[in-house]
Scaffold this motif. Structure first.
Motif, PDB file in Angstrom:
ATOM      1  N   LYS A 155       0.836  -1.207   0.000  1.00  0.00           N
ATOM      2  CA  LYS A 155       0.000   0.000   0.000  1.00  0.00           C
ATOM      3  C   LYS A 155       0.871   1.258   0.000  1.00  0.00           C
ATOM      4  CE  LYS A 155      -4.232  -1.743   1.969  1.00  0.00           C
ATOM      5  NZ  LYS A 155      -5.265  -1.533   2.968  1.00  0.00           N
ATOM      6  N   ASN A 156       0.257   2.369  -0.366  1.00  0.00           N
ATOM      7  CA  ASN A 156       0.938   3.658  -0.411  1.00  0.00           C
ATOM      8  C   ASN A 156       0.348   4.566   0.671  1.00  0.00           C
ATOM      9  OD1 ASN A 156       2.313   5.956  -1.070  1.00  0.00           O
ATOM     10  ND2 ASN A 156       1.388   6.223  -3.062  1.00  0.00           N
ATOM     11  N   TYR A 157       1.211   5.158   1.490  1.00  0.00           N
ATOM     12  CA  TYR A 157       0.765   6.026   2.583  1.00  0.00           C
ATOM     13  C   TYR A 157       1.367   7.423   2.470  1.00  0.00           C
ATOM     14  CZ  TYR A 157      -1.741   2.671   5.447  1.00  0.00           C
ATOM     15  OH  TYR A 157      -2.670   1.793   5.927  1.00  0.00           O
ATOM     16  N   SER A 158       1.316   8.021   1.298  1.00  0.00           N
ATOM     17  CA  SER A 158       1.819   9.385   1.143  1.00  0.00           C
ATOM     18  C   SER A 158       0.722  10.367   1.557  1.00  0.00           C
ATOM     19  CB  SER A 158       2.237   9.633  -0.302  1.00  0.00           C
ATOM     20  OG  SER A 158       3.370   8.859  -0.599  1.00  0.00           O
ATOM     21  N   ASN A 159       0.925  11.003   2.687  1.00  0.00           N
ATOM     22  CA  ASN A 159      -0.027  11.982   3.256  1.00  0.00           C
ATOM     23  C   ASN A 159      -1.446  11.432   3.343  1.00  0.00           C
ATOM     24  OD1 ASN A 159       1.843  14.053   3.726  1.00  0.00           O
ATOM     25  ND2 ASN A 159       1.743  14.677   1.594  1.00  0.00           N
ATOM     26  N   LYS A 160      -1.571  10.240   3.849  1.00  0.00           N
ATOM     27  CA  LYS A 160      -2.875   9.612   3.998  1.00  0.00           C
ATOM     28  C   LYS A 160      -3.428   9.913   5.386  1.00  0.00           C
ATOM     29  CE  LYS A 160      -5.226   5.204   3.624  1.00  0.00           C
ATOM     30  NZ  LYS A 160      -5.081   3.772   3.402  1.00  0.00           N
ATOM     31  N   GLU A 161      -4.717  10.245   5.447  1.00  0.00           N
ATOM     32  CA  GLU A 161      -5.368  10.478   6.732  1.00  0.00           C
ATOM     33  C   GLU A 161      -6.087   9.214   7.175  1.00  0.00           C
ATOM     34  OE1 GLU A 161      -7.843  13.817   7.360  1.00  0.00           O
ATOM     35  OE2 GLU A 161      -6.166  15.208   7.317  1.00  0.00           O
ATOM     36  N   VAL A 162      -5.855   8.824   8.419  1.00  0.00           N
ATOM     37  CA  VAL A 162      -6.476   7.640   9.003  1.00  0.00           C
ATOM     38  C   VAL A 162      -7.345   8.105  10.163  1.00  0.00           C
ATOM     39  CG1 VAL A 162      -6.001   5.435  10.115  1.00  0.00           C
ATOM     40  CG2 VAL A 162      -4.434   6.296   8.385  1.00  0.00           C
TER      41      VAL A 162
ATOM     42  N   ILE B 272      -8.937   7.138  13.629  1.00  0.00           N
ATOM     43  CA  ILE B 272      -8.893   6.189  14.740  1.00  0.00           C
ATOM     44  C   ILE B 272      -9.564   6.851  15.942  1.00  0.00           C
ATOM     45  CG2 ILE B 272      -7.452   4.813  16.274  1.00  0.00           C
ATOM     46  CD1 ILE B 272      -5.291   4.836  14.171  1.00  0.00           C
ATOM     47  N   LEU B 273     -10.618   6.248  16.437  1.00  0.00           N
ATOM     48  CA  LEU B 273     -11.344   6.762  17.608  1.00  0.00           C
ATOM     49  C   LEU B 273     -11.713   8.241  17.458  1.00  0.00           C
ATOM     50  CD1 LEU B 273      -9.369   5.103  20.536  1.00  0.00           C
ATOM     51  CD2 LEU B 273     -11.535   4.381  19.565  1.00  0.00           C
ATOM     52  N   ASN B 274     -12.182   8.605  16.272  1.00  0.00           N
ATOM     53  CA  ASN B 274     -12.589   9.973  15.946  1.00  0.00           C
ATOM     54  C   ASN B 274     -11.435  10.980  15.973  1.00  0.00           C
ATOM     55  OD1 ASN B 274     -15.259   9.217  15.522  1.00  0.00           O
ATOM     56  ND2 ASN B 274     -15.761   9.492  17.687  1.00  0.00           N
ATOM     57  N   TYR B 275     -10.207  10.501  15.903  1.00  0.00           N
ATOM     58  CA  TYR B 275      -9.039  11.376  15.751  1.00  0.00           C
ATOM     59  C   TYR B 275      -8.504  11.194  14.343  1.00  0.00           C
ATOM     60  CZ  TYR B 275      -8.803  12.200  20.775  1.00  0.00           C
ATOM     61  OH  TYR B 275      -9.084  12.571  22.056  1.00  0.00           O
ATOM     62  N   LYS B 276      -8.154  12.292  13.686  1.00  0.00           N
ATOM     63  CA  LYS B 276      -7.558  12.215  12.366  1.00  0.00           C
ATOM     64  C   LYS B 276      -6.041  12.153  12.513  1.00  0.00           C
ATOM     65  CE  LYS B 276     -11.148  14.164   9.555  1.00  0.00           C
ATOM     66  NZ  LYS B 276     -11.738  12.878   9.376  1.00  0.00           N
ATOM     67  N   ILE B 277      -5.463  11.047  12.048  1.00  0.00           N
ATOM     68  CA  ILE B 277      -4.022  10.842  12.105  1.00  0.00           C
ATOM     69  C   ILE B 277      -3.485  10.907  10.682  1.00  0.00           C
ATOM     70  CG2 ILE B 277      -2.174   9.304  12.855  1.00  0.00           C
ATOM     71  CD1 ILE B 277      -3.948  10.189  15.162  1.00  0.00           C
ATOM     72  N   THR B 278      -2.507  11.768  10.435  1.00  0.00           N
ATOM     73  CA  THR B 278      -1.884  11.881   9.126  1.00  0.00           C
ATOM     74  C   THR B 278      -0.640  11.000   9.101  1.00  0.00           C
ATOM     75  OG1 THR B 278      -2.660  14.153   8.963  1.00  0.00           O
ATOM     76  CG2 THR B 278      -0.944  13.474   7.428  1.00  0.00           C
ATOM     77  N   VAL B 279      -0.569  10.116   8.095  1.00  0.00           N
ATOM     78  CA  VAL B 279       0.557   9.189   7.967  1.00  0.00           C
ATOM     79  C   VAL B 279       1.263   9.497   6.657  1.00  0.00           C
ATOM     80  CG1 VAL B 279       1.237   6.776   7.872  1.00  0.00           C
ATOM     81  CG2 VAL B 279      -0.722   7.443   9.250  1.00  0.00           C
ATOM     82  N   ASN B 280       2.602   9.567   6.710  1.00  0.00           N
ATOM     83  CA  ASN B 280       3.409   9.854   5.529  1.00  0.00           C
ATOM     84  C   ASN B 280       4.569   8.870   5.476  1.00  0.00           C
ATOM     85  OD1 ASN B 280       4.241  11.147   3.223  1.00  0.00           O
ATOM     86  ND2 ASN B 280       5.335  12.759   4.309  1.00  0.00           N
ATOM     87  N   GLN B 281       4.879   8.383   4.275  1.00  0.00           N
ATOM     88  CA  GLN B 281       5.975   7.433   4.116  1.00  0.00           C
ATOM     89  C   GLN B 281       7.076   8.033   3.257  1.00  0.00           C
ATOM     90  OE1 GLN B 281       3.997   4.256   1.998  1.00  0.00           O
ATOM     91  NE2 GLN B 281       5.061   4.785   0.111  1.00  0.00           N
ATOM     92  N   ASP B 282       8.278   7.488   3.425  1.00  0.00           N
ATOM     93  CA  ASP B 282       9.420   7.905   2.624  1.00  0.00           C
ATOM     94  C   ASP B 282      10.385   6.729   2.546  1.00  0.00           C
ATOM     95  OD1 ASP B 282      11.124   9.494   1.142  1.00  0.00           O
ATOM     96  OD2 ASP B 282      12.064  10.395   2.894  1.00  0.00           O
ATOM     97  N   PHE B 283      10.935   6.475   1.364  1.00  0.00           N
ATOM     98  CA  PHE B 283      11.940   5.427   1.186  1.00  0.00           C
ATOM     99  C   PHE B 283      13.283   6.069   0.924  1.00  0.00           C
ATOM    100  CE2 PHE B 283       8.173   2.916  -0.019  1.00  0.00           C
ATOM    101  CZ  PHE B 283       8.410   1.779   0.733  1.00  0.00           C
ATOM    102  N   GLU B 284      14.330   5.491   1.483  1.00  0.00           N
ATOM    103  CA  GLU B 284      15.699   5.934   1.235  1.00  0.00           C
ATOM    104  C   GLU B 284      16.575   4.706   1.057  1.00  0.00           C
ATOM    105  OE1 GLU B 284      17.123   8.375   4.429  1.00  0.00           O
ATOM    106  OE2 GLU B 284      15.315   9.605   4.467  1.00  0.00           O
ATOM    107  N   ASP B 285      17.618   4.847   0.253  1.00  0.00           N
ATOM    108  CA  ASP B 285      18.623   3.790   0.143  1.00  0.00           C
ATOM    109  C   ASP B 285      19.836   4.240   0.934  1.00  0.00           C
ATOM    110  OD1 ASP B 285      17.322   1.897  -1.473  1.00  0.00           O
ATOM    111  OD2 ASP B 285      17.644   3.154  -3.242  1.00  0.00           O
ATOM    112  N   LEU B 286      20.270   3.389   1.875  1.00  0.00           N
ATOM    113  CA  LEU B 286      21.387   3.732   2.754  1.00  0.00           C
ATOM    114  C   LEU B 286      22.330   2.541   2.827  1.00  0.00           C
ATOM    115  CD1 LEU B 286      22.521   5.835   4.771  1.00  0.00           C
ATOM    116  CD2 LEU B 286      21.219   4.667   6.538  1.00  0.00           C
TER     117      LEU B 286
ATOM    118  N   GLU C 194       6.093   8.569   9.177  1.00  0.00           N
ATOM    119  CA  GLU C 194       5.793   9.616  10.155  1.00  0.00           C
ATOM    120  C   GLU C 194       4.290   9.661  10.364  1.00  0.00           C
ATOM    121  OE1 GLU C 194       9.268  12.718   8.730  1.00  0.00           O
ATOM    122  OE2 GLU C 194       7.184  13.091   8.187  1.00  0.00           O
ATOM    123  N   ALA C 195       3.881   9.889  11.588  1.00  0.00           N
ATOM    124  CA  ALA C 195       2.449  10.000  11.885  1.00  0.00           C
ATOM    125  C   ALA C 195       2.235  11.077  12.931  1.00  0.00           C
ATOM    126  CB  ALA C 195       1.897   8.662  12.391  1.00  0.00           C
ATOM    127  N   GLY C 196       1.096  11.742  12.838  1.00  0.00           N
ATOM    128  CA  GLY C 196       0.752  12.786  13.794  1.00  0.00           C
ATOM    129  C   GLY C 196      -0.629  13.321  13.521  1.00  0.00           C
TER     130      GLY C 196
END
Length: 108
Positions: free
Chosen positions: A60-67, A69-83, A92-94
């Motif tokens: 799945k893709n979670y680029s700036n997706k709002e979730v 949960i218990l009537n709270y809006k949580i914004t989830v963002n993903q990022d991939f890096e090669d290290l 990241e979520a908040g």
């Protein structure tokens, strides 16, 4: 002669009790704020962990997706890096009010 409190003693006692009650109200308000932040951080952690599992195992893709949960809006963002030859997933979520609360890294 009767033994009784003077008006000055009663006023001082009422002032002391009033200050103690005011301090109690201030501390109660801070406890409520702290509890709210802890709840939002816990829900953000839950959403970020779920996002990591869904990204890695379900594609799945979670680029700036709002979730919701218990009537709270949580914004989830993903990022991939090669290290150094490893693929690092950063999630990241908040909440909109508090901003980013959680960062989770997964290395594959």
């Amino acid at each position: 002669m009767r033994s009784a409190f003077t008006l000055l003693e009663v006023l001082i006692a009422v002032a002391i009790v009033g200050m103690a009650f005011g301090a109690f109200l201030v501390l109660s308000g801070r406890i409520v704020e702290t509890t709210d932040i802890l709840l939002k951080t816990t829900l953000s952690t839950l959403a970020a962990n779920n996002a990591v599992n869904e990204i890695l195992y379900m594609g799945k893709n979670y680029s700036n997706k709002e979730v919701d949960i218990l009537n709270y809006k949580i914004t989830v963002n993903q990022d991939f890096e090669d290290l150094m030859g490893f693929r690092v997933l950063k999630v990241e979520a908040g909440t909109p009010e508090n901003g980013k609360l959680v960062e989770i890294y997964e290395v594959r």
